[in-house]
Every structure is written in C-alpha cells, then in structure tokens.
Design a protein around this motif. Structure first.
Motif, PDB file in Angstrom:
ATOM      1  N   ALA A 164      14.141  70.211   6.594  1.00 48.06           N
ATOM      2  CA  ALA A 164      14.281  68.960   7.337  1.00 48.06           C
ATOM      3  C   ALA A 164      14.473  69.317   8.800  1.00 48.06           C
ATOM      4  O   ALA A 164      14.891  70.428   9.136  1.00 48.06           O
ATOM      5  N   THR A 165      14.157  68.385   9.670  1.00 48.30           N
ATOM      6  CA  THR A 165      14.289  68.625  11.103  1.00 48.30           C
ATOM      7  C   THR A 165      15.196  67.580  11.725  1.00 48.30           C
ATOM      8  O   THR A 165      15.034  66.379  11.488  1.00 48.30           O
ATOM      9  N   LEU A 192      11.212  65.096  23.019  1.00 47.13           N
ATOM     10  CA  LEU A 192      11.774  65.268  21.687  1.00 47.13           C
ATOM     11  C   LEU A 192      12.246  66.712  21.531  1.00 47.13           C
ATOM     12  O   LEU A 192      11.485  67.656  21.741  1.00 47.13           O
ATOM     13  N   THR A 193      13.524  66.853  21.174  1.00 49.96           N
ATOM     14  CA  THR A 193      14.099  68.168  20.909  1.00 49.96           C
ATOM     15  C   THR A 193      14.294  68.287  19.400  1.00 49.96           C
ATOM     16  O   THR A 193      14.917  67.416  18.785  1.00 49.96           O
ATOM     17  N   VAL A 194      13.749  69.341  18.792  1.00 49.70           N
ATOM     18  CA  VAL A 194      13.731  69.426  17.329  1.00 49.70           C
ATOM     19  C   VAL A 194      14.347  70.734  16.851  1.00 49.70           C
ATOM     20  O   VAL A 194      14.138  71.802  17.435  1.00 49.70           O
ATOM     21  N   LEU A 195      15.112  70.630  15.764  1.00 48.90           N
ATOM     22  CA  LEU A 195      15.833  71.766  15.191  1.00 48.90           C
ATOM     23  C   LEU A 195      15.588  71.779  13.687  1.00 48.90           C
ATOM     24  O   LEU A 195      15.879  70.799  13.001  1.00 48.90           O
ATOM     25  N   ALA A 231       6.623  65.610   7.063  1.00 46.48           N
ATOM     26  CA  ALA A 231       6.409  65.424   8.500  1.00 46.48           C
ATOM     27  C   ALA A 231       6.964  66.613   9.281  1.00 46.48           C
ATOM     28  O   ALA A 231       6.406  67.008  10.317  1.00 46.48           O
ATOM     29  N   SER A 232       8.054  67.190   8.795  1.00 49.53           N
ATOM     30  CA  SER A 232       8.650  68.347   9.446  1.00 49.53           C
ATOM     31  C   SER A 232       7.688  69.538   9.416  1.00 49.53           C
ATOM     32  O   SER A 232       7.501  70.232  10.430  1.00 49.53           O
ATOM     33  N   ASP A 258       2.243  72.371  14.184  1.00 51.78           N
ATOM     34  CA  ASP A 258       1.674  72.078  15.505  1.00 51.78           C
ATOM     35  C   ASP A 258       2.365  72.899  16.595  1.00 51.78           C
ATOM     36  O   ASP A 258       1.709  73.404  17.514  1.00 51.78           O
ATOM     37  N   ILE A 259       3.683  73.003  16.507  1.00 48.26           N
ATOM     38  CA  ILE A 259       4.429  73.800  17.497  1.00 48.26           C
ATOM     39  C   ILE A 259       4.004  75.262  17.406  1.00 48.26           C
ATOM     40  O   ILE A 259       3.770  75.923  18.417  1.00 48.26           O
ATOM     41  N   ARG A 260       3.886  75.771  16.205  1.00 47.04           N
ATOM     42  CA  ARG A 260       3.477  77.167  15.992  1.00 47.04           C
ATOM     43  C   ARG A 260       2.111  77.453  16.599  1.00 47.04           C
ATOM     44  O   ARG A 260       1.910  78.477  17.260  1.00 47.04           O
ATOM     45  N   ASP A 261       1.154  76.544  16.392  1.00 44.50           N
ATOM     46  CA  ASP A 261      -0.231  76.790  16.789  1.00 44.50           C
ATOM     47  C   ASP A 261      -0.575  76.237  18.163  1.00 44.50           C
ATOM     48  O   ASP A 261      -1.748  76.120  18.515  1.00 44.50           O
ATOM     49  N   CYS A 262       0.439  75.886  18.940  1.00 43.83           N
ATOM     50  CA  CYS A 262       0.250  75.475  20.330  1.00 43.83           C
ATOM     51  C   CYS A 262      -0.540  74.169  20.458  1.00 43.83           C
ATOM     52  O   CYS A 262      -1.181  73.919  21.485  1.00 43.83           O
ATOM     53  N   ALA A 263      -0.488  73.315  19.437  1.00 39.89           N
ATOM     54  CA  ALA A 263      -1.227  72.060  19.464  1.00 39.89           C
ATOM     55  C   ALA A 263      -0.855  71.142  20.634  1.00 39.89           C
ATOM     56  O   ALA A 263      -1.726  70.445  21.157  1.00 39.89           O
ATOM     57  N   PRO A 264       0.423  71.092  21.079  1.00 38.74           N
ATOM     58  CA  PRO A 264       0.759  70.169  22.170  1.00 38.74           C
ATOM     59  C   PRO A 264      -0.031  70.371  23.447  1.00 38.74           C
ATOM     60  O   PRO A 264      -0.198  69.425  24.227  1.00 38.74           O
TER      61      PRO A 264
END
Length: 396
Positions: free
Chosen positions: A188-189, A230-233, A266-267, A273-279
C-alpha cells in the motif's frame, strides 16, 4: 568487413573475443539493444550479439537462487520468479519508455551491465547487491568464473560486483547467478498531497528514519497533466504488518497534512511509472539522472530552475533526481556546476541524440586518482580496448 557474431554459449563467445583480439577489431556488445542509446556511442564496427545466450540454467526457489544465461529477457525472468511467489527485489527499471522503445525488451545481462535498480534501492540495494556468481569472458579472450551459489563470497576479489555498472567495457557476461526474495503478501502507498519540494524531502526523510520500513519514497511535483504535487511512501509485507505500519507512519507525518491510502493495484502501477521514469518520459528533450544527498535534492532543482526551464521528480527519498531540460539544450556545464555547489554528486545524461552524447561526458567525470584506477582496471581486463570502447569515456 563489418561482422556480427551471435554466440550460443560461452565457448563461442570466447572464440569471438579471441578473434577480435587477434585482429585488433573492437566489439560493440549488445543484447536486444534496449539500452544502446545510453552512454556514449561505441567506437566499433564489429558487433557481439548476446541475444542468443538466452534461457534458464537452474532455478531453485527453496534456495532463493536463479542461474541463467545473460541474454535472457528480464520480463521472462520476472514472470518466472513471480510464478513461485518471488521477485527481484532490486526492482530493475525499464529504460524503454524513456528511450522511445517498447517496454520489456531488456535482458538480465543488460540489467547487470548498467547496475539497474528501482525505487526499492533505498531498502534492498542495486543489481550488484543481488548477484552471487558469474561466468564471463574478459577482453583478453579468457573465461573466468567468480562467486557462486551462496550469498557470501569472501575469497579473492568480488568480481561480479565489480563488473556490475561497467557497461560491458571490462568483460562479457555469459551466465549469471542471482538471488531472489519472497514476494510481499501485499503493498500500500501512503500519499501526501500538496507539499512543496522542500516539505516533501522533509516528509520522506522522516519516513525513512521511522520504524515503518518504507520500500519506496518519491515526490512528484505539481504540473503533471494538471495534477497537484504528490508525495508517496510505499509499505510492503504481510497485510497485518502493512496496516500497522501505515497507521504508525500516518501519525509520524501528521503535521505535514492528511494522509491518503493508495491500495495495492493502483500502488503497483504508480511505482512502476516512477521506476520507469514515466512522469518525464514524453518527448525528446534531454534527460539527466542525478544522484545527490537526499537533503539537497530540492535545493539542486531550485537552483537549476533559476537557470533554465526544467521538469523534475524525486525518488530514493530525494537522493535521485530525474530532470528534463525543457528547452532541448543539454546544459551539462550548469548541471554539473550546481551539483558541485550542492556538495557533490553524480549526473548521467540518459537521453540525448548520438551527436550530443559524443560531445559531452555522459557519465560524471571522475577525480584524477579514481580515473587512473578505472583505467588500470580496464587495462587488466581488456588491455587493447576490444570491449565497448568509448562507451563510458572517450578513448577508453
């Protein structure tokens, strides 16, 4: 006459390298070419294609050990270990979307050559921390085996770890052994909306210093397709443990805003996306991968924003900054100057056309003593510069 060698095993790989040594013909080492646009263009007419070195040699789920050929697609590897409830915990990123290619094309050999890691690096380390053994061919045309099917390797040099991140300039891996780990039961995030970059760094550092065992800490600033910051953990593990740690972490961060929960499906999509530089993967503008101390990530981006238009996001609790130059200019001098002003770090140019990658140092220039050491290591493994010449440093 240009030639492409496509060996089927270590013996044929060794023969190809020996021919190259005898003829003094440099080789470009490739797999599926998914990362060919990373690093400097290789100065070689001959190609050593390792895509034929594919397949699982041995998989022992109970022992958490996997041995496979270097050209095995990483997507195949991940599917195999997932079928046994396991994973590659270092979460290797897929450069395909960023480099304008289809996803899922990389190989395990390429993962190790680039020493890849995703958001879990803050907890589990990078590829080099998960390799147990390797069979490889040096630039001398000699086969060597190092490491083994055990986690601890204490005799002699730890050559597999040394070769990780060498981009095929020291030796050609043909077979590798890696350790795998049990896949978490759930994840979960915890998400905090609307934080500034500085506040986000503070939140991520607080989370990493807590007992919540965070396995991912990233910040996506506002402006992403009209979305807010958005800050995600990320929290992973047994369901009861995730529940407890989520509540505990929410209390730690209570002063920074109301926490929202992103559930497992969703997490997983978010962290992929974060891993693969999608943003920041869209377009063709230059992209830099910058590693600094987590506490100065926001300061670095702010300083660069004052010089030219950028788009950026943070991973590894702020220690990894992905930065896109929105005007299409490399800005290599400014990027490395600001890094030095912020206490030092490393900047790698990960997206630019071949002419631009030939004109500037793609990897962070090393201090003279370290550069001399790297040159001596290259000479030991590849004395006449047969393997991927110029890939990391011009003329080497």
């Amino acid at each position: 006459m240009d030639a492409t060698f496509k060996p089927r095993d270590t013996r044929e790989t060794c023969e190809a390298v020996k021919w190259a040594v005898a003829e003094e013909q440099p080789l470009e080492i490739v797999g599926t070419r998914s990362k060919q646009a990373l690093g400097r263009p290789v100065q070689a007419a001959q190609v050593l294609d390792l895509s034929g070195l594919s397949g699982i040699v041995a998989y022992e789920p109970d022992e958490l050990v996997l041995t496979l050929k270097a050209g095995t697609p990483i997507a195949e590897v991940e599917a195999l270990v997932a079928s046994s409830g396991q994973e590659l915990s270092f979460e290797p990123m897929d450069y395909g979307p960023l480099l304008g290619q289809e996803s899922g094309k990389g190989t395990i050999g390429g993962v190790l050559a680039a020493n890849l890691a995703g958001p879990r690096r803050i907890k589990y380390g990078a590829a080099r921390d998960h390799i147990l053994g390797m069979e490889a061919v040096s630039g001398r045309g000699e086969v060597f085996n190092s490491g083994g099917k055990v986690v601890k390797n204490v005799t002699g040099y730890d050559l597999p770890r040394a070769l990780c991140g060498s981009w095929g300039t020291l030796a050609v891996a043909t077979t590798v052994t890696v350790k795998v780990n049990p896949r978490p039961e759930t994840s979960a995030t915890l998400a905090l909306a609307g934080l500034t970059d500085t506040q986000a760094i503070e939140a991520m550092c607080m989370a990493m210093g807590s007992s919540a065992e965070v396995s991912g800490a990233a910040h996506l600033p506002s402006g992403r397709q009209g979305e807010g910051a958005l800050t995600v953990l990320r929290l992973e593990g047994f369901a009861t443990s995730v529940e407890y740690r989520f509540d505990s972490l929410g209390k730690v961060l209570a002063g920074l805003g109301s926490a929202e929960r992103i559930e497992e499906a969703a997490s997983q999509k978010l962290w992929g996306d974060i891993r693969d530089c999608a943003p920041i993967a869209s377009g063709q503008d230059p992209v830099w991968r910058i590693s600094v101390a987590p506490t100065v990530g926001a300061k670095l981006v702010e300083a660069l924003q004052a010089l030219f238009a950028v788009e950026a996001y943070y991973d590894w609790s702020g220690g990894l900054v992905w930065l896109k130059c929105l005007d299409g200019v490399l800005h290599d001098t400014e990027v490395r100057s600001v890094i030095a002003q912020c206490g030092g770090g490393h900047a790698t140019l990960v997206r630019a056309d071949a002419s631009k990658r030939s004109s500037v140092p793609v990897f962070q220039p090393q201090p003279a003593p370290l550069a001399a050491l790297a040159k001596r290591l290259k000479h030991q493994f590849d004395p006449i510069g047969i393997l991927n010449p110029g890939r990391m440093t011009a003329g080497v």
